[in-house]
Motif scaffolding. Structure first.
Motif, PDB file in Angstrom:
ATOM      1  N   HIS A 174       0.855  -1.186   0.000  1.00 31.75           N
ATOM      2  CA  HIS A 174       0.000   0.000   0.000  1.00 31.75           C
ATOM      3  C   HIS A 174       0.897   1.244   0.000  1.00 31.75           C
ATOM      4  CE1 HIS A 174      -3.669  -2.264   1.898  1.00 31.75           C
ATOM      5  NE2 HIS A 174      -3.357  -2.683   0.692  1.00 31.75           N
ATOM      6  N   ALA A 176       0.683   4.190  -1.524  1.00 32.30           N
ATOM      7  CA  ALA A 176       0.041   5.486  -1.328  1.00 32.30           C
ATOM      8  C   ALA A 176      -0.272   5.728   0.147  1.00 32.30           C
ATOM      9  CB  ALA A 176      -1.235   5.576  -2.162  1.00 32.30           C
ATOM     10  N   GLY A 177      -0.755   4.690   0.823  1.00 31.97           N
ATOM     11  CA  GLY A 177      -1.081   4.834   2.232  1.00 31.97           C
ATOM     12  C   GLY A 177       0.140   5.070   3.090  1.00 31.97           C
ATOM     13  N   SER A 178       1.229   4.345   2.806  1.00 30.00           N
ATOM     14  CA  SER A 178       2.439   4.516   3.604  1.00 30.00           C
ATOM     15  C   SER A 178       3.064   5.880   3.371  1.00 30.00           C
ATOM     16  CB  SER A 178       3.447   3.396   3.300  1.00 30.00           C
ATOM     17  OG  SER A 178       3.784   3.372   1.928  1.00 30.00           O
ATOM     18  N   VAL A 179       3.053   6.365   2.124  1.00 33.06           N
ATOM     19  CA  VAL A 179       3.606   7.694   1.841  1.00 33.06           C
ATOM     20  C   VAL A 179       2.771   8.765   2.526  1.00 33.06           C
ATOM     21  CG1 VAL A 179       3.992   9.412   0.027  1.00 33.06           C
ATOM     22  CG2 VAL A 179       4.726   7.044  -0.314  1.00 33.06           C
ATOM     23  N   ALA A 180       1.445   8.661   2.432  1.00 29.05           N
ATOM     24  CA  ALA A 180       0.574   9.661   3.062  1.00 29.05           C
ATOM     25  C   ALA A 180       0.786   9.685   4.571  1.00 29.05           C
ATOM     26  CB  ALA A 180      -0.881   9.354   2.737  1.00 29.05           C
ATOM     27  N   LEU A 181       0.916   8.508   5.181  1.00 26.73           N
ATOM     28  CA  LEU A 181       1.141   8.447   6.625  1.00 26.73           C
ATOM     29  C   LEU A 181       2.479   9.076   6.988  1.00 26.73           C
ATOM     30  CD1 LEU A 181       0.517   7.524   9.496  1.00 26.73           C
ATOM     31  CD2 LEU A 181       1.388   5.251   8.877  1.00 26.73           C
ATOM     32  N   GLN A 183       4.216  11.293   5.343  1.00 32.84           N
ATOM     33  CA  GLN A 183       4.165  12.740   5.144  1.00 32.84           C
ATOM     34  C   GLN A 183       3.452  13.425   6.302  1.00 32.84           C
ATOM     35  OE1 GLN A 183       2.357  12.770   1.244  1.00 32.84           O
ATOM     36  NE2 GLN A 183       4.318  13.090   0.210  1.00 32.84           N
ATOM     37  N   ALA A 184       2.372  12.811   6.785  1.00 30.65           N
ATOM     38  CA  ALA A 184       1.669  13.374   7.940  1.00 30.65           C
ATOM     39  C   ALA A 184       2.552  13.368   9.182  1.00 30.65           C
ATOM     40  CB  ALA A 184       0.386  12.588   8.200  1.00 30.65           C
ATOM     41  N   LEU A 199      10.460   7.819   4.744  1.00 31.09           N
ATOM     42  CA  LEU A 199       9.759   8.424   3.606  1.00 31.09           C
ATOM     43  C   LEU A 199      10.613   8.342   2.347  1.00 31.09           C
ATOM     44  CD1 LEU A 199       7.411   9.978   2.372  1.00 31.09           C
ATOM     45  CD2 LEU A 199       8.439  12.093   3.231  1.00 31.09           C
ATOM     46  N   GLU A 211      10.557  12.610  -6.097  1.00 30.29           N
ATOM     47  CA  GLU A 211       9.960  12.917  -4.795  1.00 30.29           C
ATOM     48  C   GLU A 211      10.886  12.494  -3.660  1.00 30.29           C
ATOM     49  OE1 GLU A 211       5.539  12.075  -4.549  1.00 30.29           O
ATOM     50  OE2 GLU A 211       6.052  11.105  -6.458  1.00 30.29           O
TER      51      GLU A 211
END
Length: 228
Positions: A174, A176-181, A183-184, A199, A211
């Motif tokens: 996942h 997208a989920g790991s990157v979003a987490l 980044q948060a 990251l 990126e």
């Protein structure tokens, strides 16, 4: 009954109604008892937490009216015994399974860690559930050695749970989920070097070198400033 200490103190009845715990000494005393659930705590230690700026020759006598008020507000532990007990200048609060969010949090992290190698999907659910219990700084009303130590321990465990959640998401592919987490998490604590490294690693493995390079440069600026 549910006691919530992973943020401002909340006490919730089984039917969802919030218990009205008066601010000041009652709230501080209950928080101090929940710091060490099911354990006897001396009146001296509790009085120090409730009234840090004064000393008393008879702390148990001063605490008793506050304890009495709390006993009227909090239901019995089980069907017969008092939720808050006293014995020989000591007090303890009875907490059952699933009643204290800090204990539930720790169990979820342990369960997720055990499941991660074989069942990352269920492990991810455990880590998310653990993280979702947080509403702020634990035991923030108190300023004692024990409250600071426990708040630090729980905070470190929260970051461990979030790191392990990243591991679970990576194992599940996942991206997208790991990157979003991640980044948060860099936004929450920009000076935490480990999060930046993860990251950059996840972006690199996902085939997103531009990126990854940008994140690496930003990390060098932010963490480097902190070092100076």
């Amino acid at each position: 009954m549910l006691f919530r200490v992973l943020g401002p103190l909340e006490v919730v009845h089984v039917d969802g109604r919030a218990a009205d715990i008066p601010a000041g000494a009652p709230e501080d005393l209950l928080t101090a008892l929940l710091l060490r659930p099911n354990a006897w705590v001396s009146a001296e230690s509790l009085a120090e937490a409730v009234w840090p700026d004064r000393t008393s020759a008879v702390p148990a006598r001063e605490l008793w009216p506050v304890v009495h008020d709390l006993c009227r507000l909090i239901p019995l532990f089980g069907e017969t015994s008092a939720r808050i007990e006293s014995m020989g200048g000591r007090y303890r609060i009875g907490i059952g399974e699933g009643e204290l969010d800090s204990v539930v949090f720790g169990q979820l992290v342990r369960d997720g860690r055990a499941l991660l190698p074989t069942d990352p999907e269920t492990a991810a659910r455990c880590f998310r559930a653990a993280a979702d219990l947080w509403r702020g700084t634990p035991f923030a009303r108190l300023d004692t050695y024990h409250s600071r130590a426990e708040a630090d321990r729980l905070t470190r465990l929260r970051w461990t749970a979030l790191d392990l959640l990243v591991d679970a998401l990576v194992a599940l592919d996942h991206t997208a989920g790991s990157v979003a987490l991640l980044q948060a998490l860099t936004a929450e604590d920009p000076e935490r070097e480990r999060t930046w490294l993860r990251l950059v690693e996840v972006l690199t493995l996902a085939g997103r070198p531009v990126e990854a390079a940008a994140a690496s440069r930003k990390a060098a600026r932010v963490v480097g400033q902190d070092a100076r």
